[in-house]
Every structure is written in structure tokens, then in C-alpha cells.
Scaffold this motif. Structure first.
Motif, mmCIF file in Angstrom:
data_model
loop_
_atom_site.group_PDB
_atom_site.id
_atom_site.type_symbol
_atom_site.label_atom_id
_atom_site.label_comp_id
_atom_site.label_asym_id
_atom_site.label_seq_id
_atom_site.Cartn_x
_atom_site.Cartn_y
_atom_site.Cartn_z
ATOM 1 N N ALA A 633 0.832 -1.201 0.000
ATOM 2 C CA ALA A 633 0.000 0.000 0.000
ATOM 3 C C ALA A 633 0.863 1.247 0.000
ATOM 4 N N GLU A 634 2.090 1.119 0.490
ATOM 5 C CA GLU A 634 2.939 2.311 0.591
ATOM 6 C C GLU A 634 3.778 2.549 -0.649
ATOM 7 N N LYS A 635 3.775 1.604 -1.554
ATOM 8 C CA LYS A 635 4.636 1.781 -2.728
ATOM 9 C C LYS A 635 3.960 2.701 -3.740
ATOM 10 N N PRO A 636 4.750 3.527 -4.431
ATOM 11 C CA PRO A 636 4.151 4.342 -5.493
ATOM 12 C C PRO A 636 3.653 3.434 -6.617
ATOM 13 N N TRP A 637 2.615 3.875 -7.296
ATOM 14 C CA TRP A 637 2.068 3.006 -8.340
ATOM 15 C C TRP A 637 1.597 3.808 -9.533
ATOM 16 N N MET A 638 1.436 3.115 -10.633
ATOM 17 C CA MET A 638 0.936 3.741 -11.847
ATOM 18 C C MET A 638 0.091 2.725 -12.614
ATOM 19 N N VAL A 639 -0.615 3.222 -13.599
ATOM 20 C CA VAL A 639 -1.447 2.334 -14.417
ATOM 21 C C VAL A 639 -0.959 2.421 -15.848
ATOM 22 N N ILE A 640 -0.764 1.264 -16.475
ATOM 23 C CA ILE A 640 -0.366 1.250 -17.890
ATOM 24 C C ILE A 640 -1.505 0.628 -18.684
ATOM 25 N N GLY A 641 -2.077 1.416 -19.576
ATOM 26 C CA GLY A 641 -3.135 0.896 -20.444
ATOM 27 C C GLY A 641 -2.498 0.364 -21.701
ATOM 28 N N THR A 642 -2.751 -0.887 -22.049
ATOM 29 C CA THR A 642 -2.093 -1.484 -23.217
ATOM 30 C C THR A 642 -3.071 -1.628 -24.380
ATOM 31 N N LYS A 643 -2.517 -2.011 -25.499
ATOM 32 C CA LYS A 643 -3.271 -2.287 -26.742
ATOM 33 C C LYS A 643 -4.022 -1.040 -27.229
ATOM 34 N N CYS A 644 -3.408 0.129 -27.084
ATOM 35 C CA CYS A 644 -4.073 1.364 -27.499
ATOM 36 C C CYS A 644 -4.215 1.468 -29.007
ATOM 37 N N ASP A 645 -3.600 0.535 -29.733
ATOM 38 C CA ASP A 645 -3.735 0.603 -31.192
ATOM 39 C C ASP A 645 -5.084 0.090 -31.664
ATOM 40 N N MET A 646 -5.819 -0.632 -30.807
ATOM 41 C CA MET A 646 -7.089 -1.211 -31.260
ATOM 42 C C MET A 646 -8.175 -0.151 -31.155
ATOM 43 N N LEU A 647 -8.150 0.793 -32.086
ATOM 44 C CA LEU A 647 -8.983 1.984 -31.939
ATOM 45 C C LEU A 647 -10.471 1.679 -31.947
ATOM 46 N N HIS A 648 -10.860 0.607 -32.624
ATOM 47 C CA HIS A 648 -12.285 0.304 -32.686
ATOM 48 C C HIS A 648 -12.816 -0.138 -31.327
ATOM 49 N N ARG A 649 -11.929 -0.355 -30.367
ATOM 50 C CA ARG A 649 -12.402 -0.794 -29.059
ATOM 51 C C ARG A 649 -12.225 0.289 -28.001
ATOM 52 N N ASP A 650 -12.191 1.508 -28.416
ATOM 53 C CA ASP A 650 -12.221 2.697 -27.542
ATOM 54 C C ASP A 650 -11.145 2.751 -26.468
ATOM 55 N N PRO A 651 -9.906 2.414 -26.750
ATOM 56 C CA PRO A 651 -8.925 2.459 -25.670
ATOM 57 C C PRO A 651 -8.693 3.867 -25.131
ATOM 58 N N LEU A 652 -8.754 4.866 -26.024
ATOM 59 C CA LEU A 652 -8.424 6.216 -25.573
ATOM 60 C C LEU A 652 -9.508 6.755 -24.650
ATOM 61 N N PHE A 653 -10.750 6.388 -24.954
ATOM 62 C CA PHE A 653 -11.854 6.795 -24.084
ATOM 63 C C PHE A 653 -11.660 6.200 -22.682
ATOM 64 N N HIS A 654 -11.308 4.915 -22.623
ATOM 65 C CA HIS A 654 -11.139 4.263 -21.320
ATOM 66 C C HIS A 654 -9.957 4.839 -20.558
ATOM 67 N N LEU A 655 -8.888 5.161 -21.295
ATOM 68 C CA LEU A 655 -7.699 5.734 -20.640
ATOM 69 C C LEU A 655 -8.042 7.056 -19.990
ATOM 70 N N ASP A 656 -8.717 7.890 -20.784
ATOM 71 C CA ASP A 656 -9.037 9.228 -20.322
ATOM 72 C C ASP A 656 -9.925 9.183 -19.085
ATOM 73 N N SER A 657 -10.964 8.352 -19.182
ATOM 74 C CA SER A 657 -11.894 8.287 -18.050
ATOM 75 C C SER A 657 -11.177 7.709 -16.840
ATOM 76 N N LEU A 658 -10.262 6.793 -17.070
ATOM 77 C CA LEU A 658 -9.549 6.169 -15.956
ATOM 78 C C LEU A 658 -8.760 7.215 -15.177
ATOM 79 N N PHE A 659 -8.085 8.097 -15.902
ATOM 80 C CA PHE A 659 -7.259 9.100 -15.236
ATOM 81 C C PHE A 659 -8.114 9.974 -14.320
ATOM 82 N N TYR A 660 -9.249 10.455 -14.854
ATOM 83 C CA TYR A 660 -10.065 11.374 -14.038
ATOM 84 C C TYR A 660 -10.742 10.643 -12.895
ATOM 85 N N ARG A 661 -11.149 9.407 -13.114
ATOM 86 C CA ARG A 661 -11.805 8.669 -12.027
ATOM 87 C C ARG A 661 -10.804 8.316 -10.936
ATOM 88 N N LEU A 662 -9.581 8.016 -11.323
ATOM 89 C CA LEU A 662 -8.555 7.727 -10.309
ATOM 90 C C LEU A 662 -8.263 8.983 -9.497
#
Ligand SMILES: Nc1nc2c(ncn2[C@@H]2O[C@H](COP(=O)(O)OP(=O)(O)OP(=O)(O)O)[C@@H](O)[C@H]2O)c(=O)[nH]1
Ligand SMILES: [Mg+2]
Length: 751
Positions: A633-662
């Protein structure tokens, strides 16, 4: 030009040229310039047929055949590409000056190299560009010098470096070795240990047969013989290369020239600036169709079972090539060679099992030290026999030694016994038993299994592990069982008294490995963790569409310009309930113990499916890690969203929403980085963010630190050990059990 004068004649040697006379001494170097009379060496147009790939007012692109020298040079004044080009342009020998030439000095006079902006070796085939005007000559020369021209070579190499396999298009294994002329033979080049000119090539395998590998090489620099030297230095010399290759195989294969082909040249047009790509024919590789025809079979949908390719790798390549061929519109019975390369070049990220050696990260070991030897009985003692009494030798100890050379406990035996000390003999002391060193990987934790006093219902004794030591440095040692002391003879004691050797210690040990790493990649199966690691570092292992293609931890090292290293650990996939050891979750999570930061890898290409929410997945993974070990719990952390090339599956939308929700949930900016391992997108940012998590105070310098040429030792790696609290040993308790037992203070046995 340099030549060696025999040693025995050195004192007498006299260099005489054009009336100049000088006595030579040992190791004198004489620079000799031959004045070439250009009028005598006039360039003659010669009627040699050229395979022209492209021509306009500025540029000529030729497919050079093997055996053709690019421009006249000592030893070869005719029949060159330059002679053929002059004829093609319809020039007479007087018009030669109409072609642009370089101004600077070179190994051959610039007048003999009109229009030549880059060179290929005699045996190398493929695409070469010739400038037709002064303007295009200067633009192209500058583009080559500034490495703006993309060159792609294909080569048939011997031996199969597996690290070349499985790289995505555009990527590859980087060979970064400086090149210099050999000191013993000035005609050949070699990898320079110090000095030399920097050279960098990116190599990736397109197909592999038993002893051959079909590789694509993208040189970034253009040093003499660069590709041949680089491949040879990686133990995959080019087939048919007499200078740098393996002669015995070349003879068997009956190939007369290095199988190296300049396949593709991509440059900006000197006048229009448009990016143009030229491809040579694949004909040079037709002759040894083993690999190419395998792919050709595959591309045409034919079965390869009847063919020679028993190698699983070749089969798997061809199978996947066959699957891909129809998508690329290649379904002809006999695909052209270019189509074959296209299919192979489209090789996706899937790779072949390798480094799937069994991995053992926890084992029990019984260590028995040697007993001390007994003294010589009834030794005769007289004043005139002054030698000492026959004491027994000491027993050998069992010592664990950490090393970077091994990576798991696979080869550690269940039981080890150090040699006993020999008995004393006559007046001599018995031989002392040698210590037994057992090598363990770095990151090993040693626990002693101590009898608890209880037995199970079946009568088996219950042992409890107690922490003893952990290995964090190379060559660190720890004595686990001390050898017995040799017996003492009668002289030390009263007459007739003597002490026998003591028995060596016997210990039951538990060894546990928690791999050394800075950042652990945690994610669901198939999230793309291994692809990401392979894209960021040289670590490479099985990448596949099935779940749990990774079954053990792999560590990849990312080296920064200032020699800071970040070790990234790819772990098998985790699922809900991992902290209760579901799907071996605890055995996976134990390797996060030494990480200083956590990176949660999520596949953000998931369309509109709300039941598989990205944020919930991240939270689940983090909760599992924390429930396993509260230190996480004390370690710094980050999130890596993968497979962003699959544009038909909305990766950028999910990334963006993830950042603001986090940010809304944790009131802190958790780094979220989108990547595509397949196309190498977002990797630089990902790597920088990882470094910032691990070394928040050390900014990356803009410029590469120069290597110290006389540095013999490995540079001091700035890898700092984790200085957090001691291990929480709870993982051997039932996860539902209450308080942990108090840790017994570690005690190091003295040898
Ligand atoms: N389109 C696309 N596919 C990817 C990318 N990264 C990985 N994949 C594919 O995703 C699948 C899983 O990749 P892996 O790297 O093996 O995933 P993993 O998380 O290591 O999987 P396990 O080891 O099985 O847990 C493979 O079929 C890859 O080809 C990417 O950036 N883009
Ligand atoms: Mg994996």
C-alpha cells in the motif's frame, strides 16, 4: 595504406620513394599516398545491363547484382556500377564531369565516385541510389549522413540467436557495438573494445530453420561491413561470408557470397521532399528457398508437414503466416517473393516458448557439515620425537553464496554434505575437509526449519521456518552449517586423555527466492504484460493469445543514458482472490516484495462493456497486492493501459476516463500511460514514468554520458537496495489466521 615489415629486417629497412630515403626503426609507421593519375584512369562508360527500379530527373534507383563493385577503386577499375550508370545516361568519357561528385577526400578520389551517395559491398545485392544532379547529390549525401534514410537489409544468418525472435515490425534486438579496423589485418573490421566508431543495428528474425535464420537488419549508422560485423559478433554470421562467417558451413552450403541483400530504401525525394520507398527483388534469396519457400507454402495455404521443417518454430511461423496471408490479399498459388517477405514482415507479437526452463523459487534443503577427524590413537610420544601430536582435521562447512549467474533453485540438491576432516595420522594432523559452497540466486531468503515439538496425527514432525539471512549482493556468503572441530591428541591433556572430533552441524533449511526488481507489472492474464516488457527491454519470452502464457517471473533491465537501471519484472497473470493463493496468486505476488513501485497493466481496448470496468480492474489488482502484503500500500504506483492501437475498441476513451476517475477517488494524480507494444507507442513516456516512480529525485539528463574507454570493471550500478521494513513472513500462515508470530532476531553464524 599500411603494411608490415618483417621483424628481422626492421633495422635495415629503408623506405625509398621518389628520391625520399629514410631508415625505418621498429614500429615506425609510414604514411604513403599514391598519386593517382586521373587522366590515365578515365572513367569509361561500359555497356552493362542495369536493373533500374526507378528513375527521374534527380534520382536513379538500381537493384545492384552480386559481384558488381560500386565504383572504381584499387584492384578494380572497370565493370563497376559507375561505369554502367555512365553508359545508361549516354555519357561519353568526356562528359563524366557532368555527374556530381563529393568534394572531400576519401579512400578513392571523389572523381571516381560520381553520383554515389552510399555504398554496398561487392557481394551484397539490392537497392542503391545514385544522384543525378548536384542539388540532389548534396541533399541525399546530407540525408545519409544525418541518418534520415531508412535502410532495411535481409540476411540469411547461421546459428539462431533466440533474442532476435518475436520482435514486432519496427522493433528488434539492438546491437550497439562500436566498429574499428582490425589492428592485425587492416582489410577487415571488428567490434572495438575501446574507441572505434559508434554503430547501431536493429535485428529481428523473420523466420527460423534449424541452423539458419532469416533476419531483417535495420542499420542506423552506415559503417564499413557494419551488418556483417554486428551479426558475427552476435554469433549469427551471414551465410557465405568468407571474412566474418563460419567457413565450414559456407563450404557445405556452396554459397559464393554473403547472403546479404539491401531490400528496402526509404528516403525523401531530393526535390519534392515526398517520402519514397524502393524495394529490391527477392531473387537473391530464391536459391536457398528453405525458409522463404516455407513461408511461400504458408502464404499459399499449402501444408508444410511434408516439408523439411520439423522445427516447431518454423512450423509455427508458417502456420501463422498462413493465417495472415488471406487478410493481406495474398492467396495466389505461388506468391511472389515480395509477398512472402510482406507476410513474414507482418509477423505479429506472438513468439515462441523460450526461457521456459522450469523455475523453482522455493525449496527445502538439508545441509550437513563435515565431522571433525579423530586424533591418532596411541601415538608414540618421546622427547626425541618433537613433532606435534596427530590431531584430527576440521570438517568442511556448508556455505551459501549468492551469485548473479543462476536464476532459480532448479539445480540445488535436496541434501548436501560437506567433506569430513580426516583422522590424524602418526604425528601429522588429519586433512581438513573443504568447505562446500552452494550457489544461490540473488534475492534468496534463508530460513531455518526448526522442530516445533509437535507432530501431525500421522506422526510427521512439524517444523516452523525462522528467518536467518537474505542475499542482496553478488558474492555474499552465509555459513549455514559449521564444520566439526578436529579431535585433539593426547599431548594437550593428561596422559591417556584425548578428545574426539566434534560432529558437523546439520540444518534443515528453507530457501525462498523473491526476485530483485524495481517495478513489478501486475495485471490480469493476457493484459499484454510480456509484450510490454519485451517492447521496453531486451527481455523476451513467450507472448501468446492464451492465458497464462507466462508461468514464471522474468526481469528486464531498462538502462538509461546516465547508467541508471530500472529492473522491470513481468509476472504471470493475477485474478480475483490471488491473495488467498487462487491460481497460485500468493506464489506470484511474493515477487512484488522487493519491488519499489507497482505498475498495474490493464488492457484498455475493451469497447463499451461496462461489466469489465477498467477502474474496478485496477482496484481489484491493487487490493490483491495490498491484502497479500500491506507494505504494497505504501509503494508508489501507476497504471499502464495497453493495446491502445485497437482503436475500434475505444482504448483512448477508457484511458481518459480512468485518469479522471482515479484522481477523483484518490485525490492524487496517479500516472496513467497508454501504450501499444505492437507499434511501439507510448513506450518512452511509460519508461520515463517508471523511472520517476523508482527514482523520483533523479532527473534524466538530456545527453548520454560518455563511456570511459579505460573502464575495465562493470560500472557501479545505481541500483539501491530496498530499505523498507523487514519481510512480513505472514504468507506461510493461513491467510485467515490472526496475528503473525514475532520475528526471531536474525543471527548470523560465525564460521
Ligand atoms: N493489438 C495489440 N495486441 C497486443 C498488444 N500487446 C499484446 N498484444 C496481444 O495480446 C496477447 C497477450 O499478450 P501477452 O504479452 O502474452 O500478455 P500477458 O499479459 O503477458 O499474458 P499472460 O502471460 O498469459 O498473463 C497476445 O496475443 C499479443 O499479441 C498491443 O499493444 N496491441
Ligand atoms: Mg505474459
Amino acid at each position: 595504406m599500411t603494411w608490415n615489415i618483417p621483424d628481422d629486417a626492421f633495422a635495415r629497412s629503408v623506405a625509398t620513394f621518389e628520391g625520399f630515403c629514410q631508415l625505418l626503426l621498429f614500429q615506425d609507421i609510414v604514411d604513403v599516398s599514391f598519386l593517382v593519375d586521373l587522366s590515365a584512369l578515365s572513367l569509361e562508360p561500359e555497356a552493362i545491363e542495369l536493373d533500374i527500379l526507378y528513375e527521374d530527373d534527380d534520382l536513379l534507383i538500381v537493384n545492384k547484382p552480386s559481384g558488381m563493385v560500386v565504383h572504381p577503386a584499387p584492384g578494380n577499375w572497370t565493370g563497376t556500377l559507375v561505369n554502367a550508370v555512365l553508359h545508361h545516361f549516354g555519357f561519353s568519357s568526356e562528359d563524366v564531369h557532368r555527374l556530381p561528385t563529393a568534394c572531400g577526400a576519401g579512400p578513392t578520389p571523389a572523381e571516381l565516385r560520381p553520383g554515389i551517395v552510399h555504398r554496398l559491398d561487392v557481394g551484397t545485392t539490392g537497392v542503391i541510389a545514385v544522384a543525378k544532379t548536384v542539388a540532389s547529390f548534396s541533399v541525399l549525401s546530407q540525408a545519409f549522413a544525418e541518418r534520415e534514410v531508412q535502410k532495411t537489409y535481409l540476411a540469411l544468418a547461421l546459428g539462431g540467436r533466440k533474442c532476435f525472435l518475436g520482435h514486432p515490425p519496427g522493433g528488434g534486438y539492438v546491437v550497439d557495438k562500436a566498429i574499428a579496423r582490425s589492428k592485425s589485418n587492416r582489410r577487415i573490421m571488428g567490434v572495438a573494445e575501446t574507441g572505434g566508431r559508434p554503430a547501431l543495428s536493429r535485428v529481428r528474425a523473420l523466420a527460423k530453420d534449424r541452423e539458419k535464420m532469416f533476419v531483417e537488419v535495420k542499420p542506423r549508422t552506415g559503417r564499413t561491413h557494419q551488418i556483417r560485423v554486428h551479426l558475427a559478433s552476435e554469433h549469427t554470421p551471414i551465410l557465405g561470408d568468407e571474412t566474418y562467417g563460419w567457413q565450414h558451413i559456407n563450404r557445405r552450403a556452396d554459397v559464393q557470397r554473403p547472403m546479404l541483400h539491401a531490400y528496402e530504401l526509404s528516403l525523401n525525394h531530393p526535390s519534392t521532399g515526398e517520402t519514397m520507398t524502393f524495394r529490391g527483388s527477392m531473387e537473391p534469396f530464391r536459391c536457398f528457398g528453405a525458409l522463404v519457400s516455407a513461408a511461400a507454402y504458408a502464404a499459399s495455404g499449402a501444408r508444410v508437414n511434408g516439408a523439411r521443417h520439423s522445427d516447431a518454430v518454423a512450423k509455427s511461423t508458417t502456420r501463422r503466416a498462413a493465417e495472415r496471408a488471406p487478410d493481406l490479399g495474398i492467396s495466389t498459388e505461388q506468391p511472389s517473393a515480395n509477398q512472402v517477405v510482406e507476410v513474414l514482415g507482418q509477423q505479429d507479437l506472438e513468439s515462441f516458448p523460450r526461457l521456459q526452463r522450469p523455475f523453482v523459487d522455493r525449496t527445502w534443503l538439508m545441509a550437513k557439515a563435515g565431522n571433525g577427524g579423530n586424533p591418532a590413537p596411541n601415538a608414540l610420544r618421546r622427547p626425541h620425537l618433537p613433532k606435534g601430536p596427530g590431531y584430527g582435521g576440521h570438517g568442511g562447512s556448508v556455505i551459501l553464496k549468492a551469485t548473479t549467474q543462476i536464476e532459480s533453485f532448479l539445480d540445488i540438491p535436496q541434501k548436501v554434505t560437506a567433506p569430513h576432516g580426516a583422522d590424524g595420522h602418526d604425528t601429522r594432523r588429519g586433512r581438513t575437509g573443504d568447505d562446500l559452497y552452494l550457489q544461490v540466486p540473488l534475492g534468496t531468503i534463508v530460513r531455518e526449519r526448526i522442530f516445533s515439538g509437535y507432530t501431525t496425527e500421522e506422526g510427521r514432525r512439524i517444523f516452523l521456518p525462522q528467518f536467518r539471512y537474505q542475499f542482496l549482493r553478488h558474492l555474499d556468503t552465509y555459513v549455514v552449517a559449521k564444520g566439526g572441530i578436529g579431535g585433539i591428541g593426547p599431548k594437550s591433556f593428561k596422559k591417556g586423555d584425548m578428545r574426539r572430533g566434534t560432529p558437523g552441524q546439520r540444518t534443515r533449511l528453507e530457501l525462498e527466492l523473491r526476485v530483485l526488481n524495481d517495478v513489478a507489472l501486475l495485471g490480469l492474464p493476457n493484459a499484454g504484460k510480456t509484450s510490454l516488457l519485451a517492447a521496453m527491454s531486451r527481455a523476451h519470452t513467450r507472448i501468446g493469445p492464451e492465458e497464462f502464457s507466462t508461468t514464471r517471473p522474468h526481469v528486464g533491465v531498462i538502462c538509461f543514458r546516465d547508467r541508471v537501471e530500472v529492473r522491470v519484472c513481468d509476472l504471470p497473470g493475477l485474478k480475483h482472490g490471488a491473495h488467498q493463493d487462487k491460481l497460485m496468486g500468493r506464489r506470484i505476488l511474493r515477487h512484488t516484495y522487493r519491488s519499489r513501485a507497482l505498475a498495474f497493466v490493464v488492457n484498455v481496448a475493451r469497447g463499451e462493456k461496462s461489466e469489465e470496468d477498467v477502474l474496478e480492474e485496477v482496484e481489484m489488482l491493487r487490493q490483491e497486492a495490498i491484502q497479500f502484503d500491506p507494505l504494497n500500500a505504501e509503494k508508489p504506483w501507476m497504471v499502464i493501459g495497453t493495446k491502445c492501437d485497437m482503436l475500434h475498441r475505444d482504448p483512448l476513451f477508457h484511458l481518459d476516463s480512468l485518469f479522471y476517475r482515479l484522481r477523483a477517488r484518490y485525490e492524487d494524480e496517479i500516472p496513467v500511460v497508454g501504450t501499444s507494444s505492437r507499434f511501439g507507442l507510448g513506450l518512452t513516456r511509460c519508461v520515463r514514468t517508471l523511472r520517476q516512480l523508482v527514482y523520483p529525485d533523479m532527473l534524466e539528463p538530456r545527453y548520454r554520458l560518455g563511456a570511459d574507454p579505460i573502464l575495465k570493471e562493470h560500472p557501479k550500478v545505481l541500483h539501491l537496495p530496498y530499505e523498507g521494513p523487514l519481510p512480513s513472513l505472514g504468507e506461510y500462515q493461513s491467510p485467515t489466521a490472526g496475528a503473525l508470530p514475532a520475528i526471531v532476531q536474525p543471527k548470523k553464524l560465525e564460521p
